[in-house]
Design a protein around this motif. Structure first.
Motif, PDB file in Angstrom:
ATOM      1  N   MET A   1       0.921  -1.188   0.013  1.00 24.45           N
ATOM      2  CA  MET A   1      -0.039  -0.026  -0.073  1.00 24.45           C
ATOM      3  C   MET A   1       0.936   1.148  -0.030  1.00 24.45           C
ATOM      4  SD  MET A   1      -3.176  -0.904   2.535  1.00 24.45           S
ATOM      5  CE  MET A   1      -4.164  -2.538   2.337  1.00 24.45           C
ATOM      6  N   ASP A   2       0.434   2.335  -0.871  1.00 26.33           N
ATOM      7  CA  ASP A   2       1.107   3.341  -0.834  1.00 26.33           C
ATOM      8  C   ASP A   2       0.964   4.562   0.379  1.00 26.33           C
ATOM      9  OD1 ASP A   2       2.428   2.697  -3.278  1.00 26.33           O
ATOM     10  OD2 ASP A   2       0.580   3.371  -4.303  1.00 26.33           O
ATOM     11  N   GLY A   3      -0.079   4.464   0.756  1.00 28.14           N
ATOM     12  CA  GLY A   3      -0.355   5.406   2.027  1.00 28.14           C
ATOM     13  C   GLY A   3       0.137   4.732   3.212  1.00 28.14           C
ATOM     14  N   ARG A   4       0.119   5.481   4.428  1.00 31.21           N
ATOM     15  CA  ARG A   4       0.689   4.937   5.818  1.00 31.21           C
ATOM     16  C   ARG A   4      -0.596   5.178   6.403  1.00 31.21           C
ATOM     17  NH1 ARG A   4       6.255   5.400   6.604  1.00 31.21           N
ATOM     18  NH2 ARG A   4       6.013   4.206   8.729  1.00 31.21           N
ATOM     19  N   LEU A   5      -0.747   4.177   7.396  1.00 28.80           N
ATOM     20  CA  LEU A   5      -1.698   4.091   8.552  1.00 28.80           C
ATOM     21  C   LEU A   5      -1.061   4.716   9.811  1.00 28.80           C
ATOM     22  CD1 LEU A   5      -4.456   3.358   9.338  1.00 28.80           C
ATOM     23  CD2 LEU A   5      -3.505   1.320  10.248  1.00 28.80           C
ATOM     24  N   ILE A   6      -1.732   5.933  10.166  1.00 27.41           N
ATOM     25  CA  ILE A   6      -1.278   6.506  11.599  1.00 27.41           C
ATOM     26  C   ILE A   6      -2.201   6.057  12.736  1.00 27.41           C
ATOM     27  CG2 ILE A   6      -0.835   8.780  12.554  1.00 27.41           C
ATOM     28  CD1 ILE A   6       0.659   8.178   9.762  1.00 27.41           C
ATOM     29  N   ILE A  80     -12.788  -0.251  12.625  1.00 28.81           N
ATOM     30  CA  ILE A  80     -12.435   0.799  11.710  1.00 28.81           C
ATOM     31  C   ILE A  80     -12.759   0.355  10.257  1.00 28.81           C
ATOM     32  CG2 ILE A  80     -10.399   1.714  10.661  1.00 28.81           C
ATOM     33  CD1 ILE A  80     -10.612   2.372  13.635  1.00 28.81           C
ATOM     34  N   PRO A  81     -13.713   1.121   9.548  1.00 30.34           N
ATOM     35  CA  PRO A  81     -14.428   0.755   8.278  1.00 30.34           C
ATOM     36  C   PRO A  81     -13.261   0.426   7.358  1.00 30.34           C
ATOM     37  CG  PRO A  81     -15.430   2.725   9.078  1.00 30.34           C
ATOM     38  CD  PRO A  81     -14.054   2.418  10.000  1.00 30.34           C
ATOM     39  N   VAL A  82     -13.629  -0.856   6.506  1.00 33.57           N
ATOM     40  CA  VAL A  82     -12.761  -1.501   5.583  1.00 33.57           C
ATOM     41  C   VAL A  82     -12.447  -0.439   4.380  1.00 33.57           C
ATOM     42  CG1 VAL A  82     -14.577  -2.304   3.981  1.00 33.57           C
ATOM     43  CG2 VAL A  82     -12.184  -3.635   4.308  1.00 33.57           C
ATOM     44  N   ARG A  89      -4.367   2.312  -0.693  1.00 34.10           N
ATOM     45  CA  ARG A  89      -4.021   1.909  -1.975  1.00 34.10           C
ATOM     46  C   ARG A  89      -3.876   2.922  -2.786  1.00 34.10           C
ATOM     47  NH1 ARG A  89      -6.886  -2.648  -0.618  1.00 34.10           N
ATOM     48  NH2 ARG A  89      -8.800  -1.944  -1.500  1.00 34.10           N
ATOM     49  N   LYS A  90      -4.632   4.109  -2.573  1.00 31.81           N
ATOM     50  CA  LYS A  90      -4.670   5.242  -3.406  1.00 31.81           C
ATOM     51  C   LYS A  90      -3.444   6.019  -3.253  1.00 31.81           C
ATOM     52  CE  LYS A  90      -9.441   5.033  -5.039  1.00 31.81           C
ATOM     53  NZ  LYS A  90     -10.665   5.696  -4.936  1.00 31.81           N
TER      54      LYS A  90
END
Length: 190
Positions: A1-6, A80-82, A89-90
């Motif tokens: 995945m390109d984004g990061r989860l904070i 946490i909604p899917v 991914r975006k």
């Protein structure tokens, strides 16, 4: 995945909801979505921008794959909604109000997540909990004791947990969060 989860964590009363609300617009300007949790209690009683659902509705959503992360704590269910997976991914970064106890599971699913622990001095935490009036004095003292459990070395395994003190001015904490995210996310991703 390109984004990061904070993955923002902290004891009840540490000011997570206030921080999220105050940082919402600057976070969005950095390309970071702020997630609205689903909780099995009335949204009005939560004190955060959450979706309150019945336990039956929560379980149905969980069974249907509606949550990317879900856990139980303090007699409630949290999800946490899917949709966060699509955002990640975006290339969008995503901030969630997570659980300290669920962090190992979140790290398994999102190995690149940025764990952030919001801390607060015991006396400030006690004052905030008394002011909001949801807990008994005994429950408040139990929360104060639990707060002391999370002052270890600041890591889980080999992963550093970033700490933000929210004992004083909220604007300082917002700036510190934004600075942390700028350092934790690749410059070309901001």
């Amino acid at each position: 995945m390109d984004g990061r989860l904070i993955y923002l964590m902290g004891p009840s009363g540490s000011g997570k909801d206030s921080l999220i609300q105050a940082a919402r617009e600057p976070l969005q300007a950095l390309g970071c979505e702020v997630v609205r949790r689903v909780i099995t209690r009335s949204a009005e009683s939560v004190g955060e921008d959450a979706e309150g659902v019945s336990p039956a509705e929560f379980e149905l959503r969980r069974e249907e794959g509606g949550f990317s992360l879900s856990w139980r704590a303090n007699g409630l269910a949290y999800g946490i909604p899917v949709e966060i997976d699509q955002w990640l991914r975006k290339g969008r970064h995503v901030l969630v109000n997570g659980s300290r106890g669920h962090l190992p599971v979140a790290l398994e699913r999102y190995p690149e997540l940025v764990p952030v622990l919001l801390t607060v001095k015991d006396e400030v935490l006690r004052e905030r909990l008394l002011r909001r009036g949801r807990e008994s004095p005994e429950e408040i003292e139990a929360r104060i004791r639990r707060n002391g459990l999370f002052v270890g070395d600041g890591s889980i395994g080999d992963r550093l947990i970033h700490r933000l003190d929210n004992s004083d001015d909220l604007a300082v904490t917002v700036n510190n969060l934004l600075s942390l995210l700028k350092l934790s996310v690749k410059p070309d991703q901001i």
